[in-house]
Enzyme design. Sequence first.
Site, PDB file in Angstrom:
ATOM      1  N   LYS A 132       0.801  -1.134  -0.194  1.00 18.33           N
ATOM      2  CA  LYS A 132       0.040   0.070   0.052  1.00 18.33           C
ATOM      3  C   LYS A 132       0.864   1.165   0.257  1.00 18.33           C
ATOM      4  O   LYS A 132       1.422   1.429   1.106  1.00 18.33           O
ATOM      5  CB  LYS A 132      -0.948  -0.123   1.217  1.00 18.33           C
ATOM      6  CG  LYS A 132      -2.029   1.080   0.998  1.00 18.33           C
ATOM      7  CD  LYS A 132      -2.459   1.548   2.280  1.00 18.33           C
ATOM      8  CE  LYS A 132      -1.827   2.580   2.880  1.00 18.33           C
ATOM      9  NZ  LYS A 132      -2.080   3.851   2.143  1.00 18.33           N
ATOM     10  N   GLU A 156      10.300   0.737  10.056  1.00 19.89           N
ATOM     11  CA  GLU A 156      11.652   1.863   9.866  1.00 19.89           C
ATOM     12  C   GLU A 156      10.605   3.136  10.177  1.00 19.89           C
ATOM     13  O   GLU A 156       9.781   3.613   9.361  1.00 19.89           O
ATOM     14  CB  GLU A 156      11.840   1.844   8.397  1.00 19.89           C
ATOM     15  CG  GLU A 156      13.365   2.474   8.310  1.00 19.89           C
ATOM     16  CD  GLU A 156      13.121   3.999   7.742  1.00 19.89           C
ATOM     17  OE1 GLU A 156      12.967   4.932   8.364  1.00 19.89           O
ATOM     18  OE2 GLU A 156      13.056   4.027   6.618  1.00 19.89           O
ATOM     19  N   CYS A 168      14.111  10.487   6.391  1.00 21.36           N
ATOM     20  CA  CYS A 168      13.960  10.574   8.070  1.00 21.36           C
ATOM     21  C   CYS A 168      15.723  10.303   8.338  1.00 21.36           C
ATOM     22  O   CYS A 168      15.798  10.249   9.635  1.00 21.36           O
ATOM     23  CB  CYS A 168      13.195   9.042   8.285  1.00 21.36           C
ATOM     24  SG  CYS A 168      13.656   7.967   7.115  1.00 21.36           S
ATOM     25  N   GLU A 195      10.545  15.921  14.919  1.00 23.29           N
ATOM     26  CA  GLU A 195      10.818  15.712  13.571  1.00 23.29           C
ATOM     27  C   GLU A 195      10.281  16.720  12.826  1.00 23.29           C
ATOM     28  O   GLU A 195       8.791  16.670  12.615  1.00 23.29           O
ATOM     29  CB  GLU A 195      10.505  14.234  13.023  1.00 23.29           C
ATOM     30  CG  GLU A 195      11.072  13.902  11.808  1.00 23.29           C
ATOM     31  CD  GLU A 195      10.724  12.340  11.227  1.00 23.29           C
ATOM     32  OE1 GLU A 195      11.697  11.946  10.594  1.00 23.29           O
ATOM     33  OE2 GLU A 195       9.845  12.005  12.037  1.00 23.29           O
TER      34      GLU A 195
END
Length: 511
Positions: free
Chosen positions: A194, A269, A303, A399
Amino acid sequence: MSNAAPTPHPHAAPFPAQERLAAGAQYINGRLRPGTSGRTHSVIDPATGDAVYTYELAGTQDVDDAVAAAKAAFPGWAGATPGERSDALHRFAAVLAERAEEFAQAESLQCGKPIKLTREFDVPGTVDNTAFFAGAARHLQGQSAGEYSGDHTSYVRREPIGVVGSIAPWNYPLQMAAWKVLPAIAAGNTIVLKPAELTPLTSLLFAEAATAAGIPDGVVNVVTGTGKEAGEHLVGHPDVAMTSFTGSTAVGKRVAEVATATVKRLHLELGGKAPFVVFDDADLEAAANGAVAGSLINTGQDCTAATRAYVQRPLYDAFVERTKQLMETVRLGDPFAPDTDLGPLISHAQRDRVAGFVERARGYARIVTGGEAPKNDGAYFQPTLIADAAQDSEVVQSEIFGPVLVVLPFDTDDEGLALANDTPYGLAASAWTRDVFRANRATREIKAGCVWVNDHIPIISEMPHGGYKASGFGKDMSAYSFEEYTQVKHVMYDNTAVAAKDWHRTIFGDR
């Protein structure tokens, strides 16, 4: 750096998504088809704000159909020899290479990536990943036979798990599709992927290329729907034996919650807040160049991007000034222009989120350069350097996922390494020094899945990628990824041909 609105794509004809993928955004059992949710979604070109592809979202029935196709294809694909799977993956790499420009244009269109990034990084990296796993498919070996008990011969089989349900993010749609699909199918699994509903184009092209390479129908399937509907149904599906997810830590926690209900294998992850530690003996020019490139790649939507630069005090002021100078040379513009360095963020919502972090930082830190959204229709944001923030401030701990680098000073080596580890994340980091002992100490003590020395960002197919702490667990790329996508089975043979074994006395008799 220009703040002017770029002319929409005058340099190349963008990928004709609506025409090319007219049959739909679901790829199930070897063909494209529409979704069945009854709802539509549009892919938006973030450079212009224009809709470039409108499609029907996947519903739960599409997920069920894709899982059924993968389940039906599994026995045949798992039963293929390593050589047969390897040959198919070599053909897959060749098809990807032949279609490289189509992939590059589609990726730039849906993500706003500069075309030089997709042509020189995303697409070649994906072709190389595919070629790597073509070779690795022949090396799925268990431990050699041995007589460890004296009376038995043992060996270890490494077997595919079954149907893998994977969820990929929007920041690197093509590469993340490859990172999910390739180790899974090289190991003999089948997969339902997906992609993010914002960026399905290259995942669909990737699945088409697999079919064109002769990989059997049902081995690679794609369902394009929302996380709440298609994603959760895929993760919780009883016929899905493993889930692999790349995305935010917050969503990763929800994925883990859903997966736990069916006790399936899980690979995560997640987010990152990579430290960039510059010691006082570092090459200042190299460090400043590395900080700008490492923080701005993919408009900072990475990331592993350098987000927290810790600079030892003797170099701090010079580093801030040189990094500012270099940032101000970065050219924003049309993603399809060959001289564009930085494209837009993925969406206007993401641009506004980044702008919010920067605006709030004005109250407690110094905006050295950037910090503004150019006045145009795209989701652009200037490369931004922030200094004088506290370690516990939002821009240091959270983040941001945009073109923002925060710089902080430190005094002792102990302090610099402690600050580097002072977040919940642990995906990537770098250390900048000419001293081998400092470098070795940094690579030992920084808690991250990858630590670069005198560089930041490069990845290679042969080496693993994955995190510590809240950045998740498990590895993408490299032969280490097979640990996620295979079951290990111990097989033991009796060598004595004796009916009454000595150990039977613990159950019956006095032998």
